[in-house]
Design a protein around this motif. Structure first.
Motif, PDB file in Angstrom:
ATOM      1  N   MET A   1       0.832  -1.229  -0.249  1.00  0.00           N
ATOM      2  CA  MET A   1      -0.290  -0.294  -0.024  1.00  0.00           C
ATOM      3  C   MET A   1       1.088   1.297   0.127  1.00  0.00           C
ATOM      4  SD  MET A   1      -2.832   1.005   2.399  1.00  0.00           S
ATOM      5  CE  MET A   1      -1.863   1.828   3.899  1.00  0.00           C
ATOM      6  N   GLY A   2       0.241   2.111  -0.943  1.00  0.00           N
ATOM      7  CA  GLY A   2       1.293   3.360  -1.367  1.00  0.00           C
ATOM      8  C   GLY A   2       0.638   4.407  -0.281  1.00  0.00           C
ATOM      9  N   THR A   3       1.367   5.368   0.161  1.00  0.00           N
ATOM     10  CA  THR A   3       1.687   6.512   1.016  1.00  0.00           C
ATOM     11  C   THR A   3      -0.382   7.486   0.022  1.00  0.00           C
ATOM     12  OG1 THR A   3       3.666   6.725   1.323  1.00  0.00           O
ATOM     13  CG2 THR A   3       2.257   8.281   2.133  1.00  0.00           C
ATOM     14  N   HIS A   4      -1.042   7.521   1.166  1.00  0.00           N
ATOM     15  CA  HIS A   4      -2.465   8.041   0.880  1.00  0.00           C
ATOM     16  C   HIS A   4      -2.200  10.004   1.637  1.00  0.00           C
ATOM     17  CE1 HIS A   4      -4.538   4.333   1.043  1.00  0.00           C
ATOM     18  NE2 HIS A   4      -3.786   4.275  -0.420  1.00  0.00           N
ATOM     19  N   TYR A   5      -2.990  10.981   1.292  1.00  0.00           N
ATOM     20  CA  TYR A   5      -3.285  12.221   1.518  1.00  0.00           C
ATOM     21  C   TYR A   5      -4.071  12.406   1.535  1.00  0.00           C
ATOM     22  CZ  TYR A   5       2.194  12.248  -0.185  1.00  0.00           C
ATOM     23  OH  TYR A   5       3.129  11.899  -0.238  1.00  0.00           O
ATOM     24  N   PHE A   6      -4.568  13.598   1.866  1.00  0.00           N
ATOM     25  CA  PHE A   6      -6.066  13.688   2.265  1.00  0.00           C
ATOM     26  C   PHE A   6      -6.404  15.363   2.837  1.00  0.00           C
ATOM     27  CE2 PHE A   6      -5.182  12.046   6.202  1.00  0.00           C
ATOM     28  CZ  PHE A   6      -5.867  13.238   7.309  1.00  0.00           C
ATOM     29  N   LEU A   7      -6.661  16.246   2.290  1.00  0.00           N
ATOM     30  CA  LEU A   7      -6.954  17.712   3.002  1.00  0.00           C
ATOM     31  C   LEU A   7      -8.272  17.905   3.912  1.00  0.00           C
ATOM     32  CD1 LEU A   7      -7.307  18.725  -1.175  1.00  0.00           C
ATOM     33  CD2 LEU A   7      -5.251  19.723   0.666  1.00  0.00           C
ATOM     34  N   ALA A   8      -7.965  18.215   5.068  1.00  0.00           N
ATOM     35  CA  ALA A   8      -8.771  18.838   6.004  1.00  0.00           C
ATOM     36  C   ALA A   8      -8.437  19.826   6.946  1.00  0.00           C
ATOM     37  CB  ALA A   8      -7.963  17.063   6.813  1.00  0.00           C
ATOM     38  N   VAL A   9      -9.355  19.777   7.541  1.00  0.00           N
ATOM     39  CA  VAL A   9      -9.382  21.070   8.985  1.00  0.00           C
ATOM     40  C   VAL A   9      -9.127  20.317  10.114  1.00  0.00           C
ATOM     41  CG1 VAL A   9     -11.059  22.493  10.697  1.00  0.00           C
ATOM     42  CG2 VAL A   9     -11.419  22.405   7.757  1.00  0.00           C
ATOM     43  N   ARG A  10      -7.711  20.676  10.358  1.00  0.00           N
ATOM     44  CA  ARG A  10      -7.522  20.498  11.981  1.00  0.00           C
ATOM     45  C   ARG A  10      -7.771  20.772  12.890  1.00  0.00           C
ATOM     46  NH1 ARG A  10      -2.740  16.442  12.554  1.00  0.00           N
ATOM     47  NH2 ARG A  10      -1.201  16.381  10.655  1.00  0.00           N
ATOM     48  N   ILE A  11      -8.360  19.996  13.752  1.00  0.00           N
ATOM     49  CA  ILE A  11      -9.582  20.588  15.124  1.00  0.00           C
ATOM     50  C   ILE A  11      -7.737  20.809  15.957  1.00  0.00           C
ATOM     51  CG2 ILE A  11     -10.219  19.727  17.361  1.00  0.00           C
ATOM     52  CD1 ILE A  11     -11.816  19.589  13.755  1.00  0.00           C
ATOM     53  N   PRO A  12      -8.172  21.952  17.071  1.00  0.00           N
ATOM     54  CA  PRO A  12      -6.135  22.667  17.575  1.00  0.00           C
ATOM     55  C   PRO A  12      -6.454  21.943  18.476  1.00  0.00           C
ATOM     56  CG  PRO A  12      -8.692  24.267  16.456  1.00  0.00           C
ATOM     57  CD  PRO A  12      -8.342  22.908  16.161  1.00  0.00           C
ATOM     58  N   ARG A  13      -5.554  22.049  18.956  1.00  0.00           N
ATOM     59  CA  ARG A  13      -4.941  20.754  20.246  1.00  0.00           C
ATOM     60  C   ARG A  13      -6.049  21.688  22.100  1.00  0.00           C
ATOM     61  NH1 ARG A  13       0.671  18.876  19.960  1.00  0.00           N
ATOM     62  NH2 ARG A  13       1.115  18.699  17.737  1.00  0.00           N
ATOM     63  N   GLN A  14      -6.302  23.196  22.094  1.00  0.00           N
ATOM     64  CA  GLN A  14      -6.845  22.581  23.278  1.00  0.00           C
ATOM     65  C   GLN A  14      -8.589  21.998  22.962  1.00  0.00           C
ATOM     66  OE1 GLN A  14      -7.854  27.130  23.349  1.00  0.00           O
ATOM     67  NE2 GLN A  14      -9.621  26.281  25.098  1.00  0.00           N
TER      68      GLN A  14
END
Length: 188
Positions: A1-14
């Motif tokens: 299996m190769g490397t997968h990518y995606f586009l996302a909104v990260r949830i802040p650490r707090q």
């Protein structure tokens, strides 16, 4: 299996820390096979999978930069209820929702369209913004939604950027930011 990518909104650490704390209080007795690392919490806008080539990923990044950076506004999101995907008594996914947001829907449409134009094959199902918390119910008894969990108590957060993430299945956390596309007006 190769490397997968995606586009996302990260949830802040707090907010991730608060979510993790609530999970430990209310959900830890729920026998899901895998719980998501709190630094991996995100809202997927487009799952790219394994790109046909590095050039495809580079061209997509350049095009997204033109569309997003300095053009699309930052915005806030509020958390909503706990829900599941899959069978009601043994769900595949436990997830945390966000309140409906016109800006998020418009941003997702821009990102999704750009990915299609760049030759990526994307999931055609309707967009249901969510943060995956756990996968694969493994209980002997049927799943019951947790009582007393109040996601609305988690502070809202600003979406300052869209991130291109790489999946590293043998690491934890397993998602690495390859590139960020800042939105206009985001707090520094």
């Amino acid at each position: 299996m190769g490397t997968h990518y995606f586009l996302a909104v990260r949830i802040p650490r707090q907010q991730s820390a608060i979510i993790q704390s609530l999970i430990k209080q209310e959900c830890s007795r729920m026998p899901f096979k895998r719980w998501v690392h709190p630094f991996d919490y995100h809202i997927t806008l487009a799952f790219l999978g394994e790109p046909p080539s590095g050039e495809h990923l580079l061209q997509l990044s350049d095009d997204l930069s033109e569309i997003i950076e300095g053009r699309l506004p930052s915005f806030h999101l509020d958390f909503a209820g706990i829900q599941t995907f899959g069978a009601a008594d043994s769900p595949r996914i436990l997830w945390l929702g966000v309140r409906p947001s016109k800006t998020l829907m418009e941003l997702r449409e821009e990102v999704y369209s750009c990915c299609i134009k760049n030759g990526f094959q994307l999931d055609p199902r309707p967009f249901k913004p969510h943060i995956t918390l756990a996968r694969k119910w493994d209980g002997k008894d049927p799943y019951l939604n947790p009582d007393g969990w109040n996601p609305e108590s988690i502070p809202s957060f600003e979406v300052p950027a869209i991130d291109l993430l790489q999946t590293n299945v043998n690491e934890e956390p397993k998602y690495k930011t390859i590139r960020s596309f800042p939105l206009t007006g985001a707090d520094s």
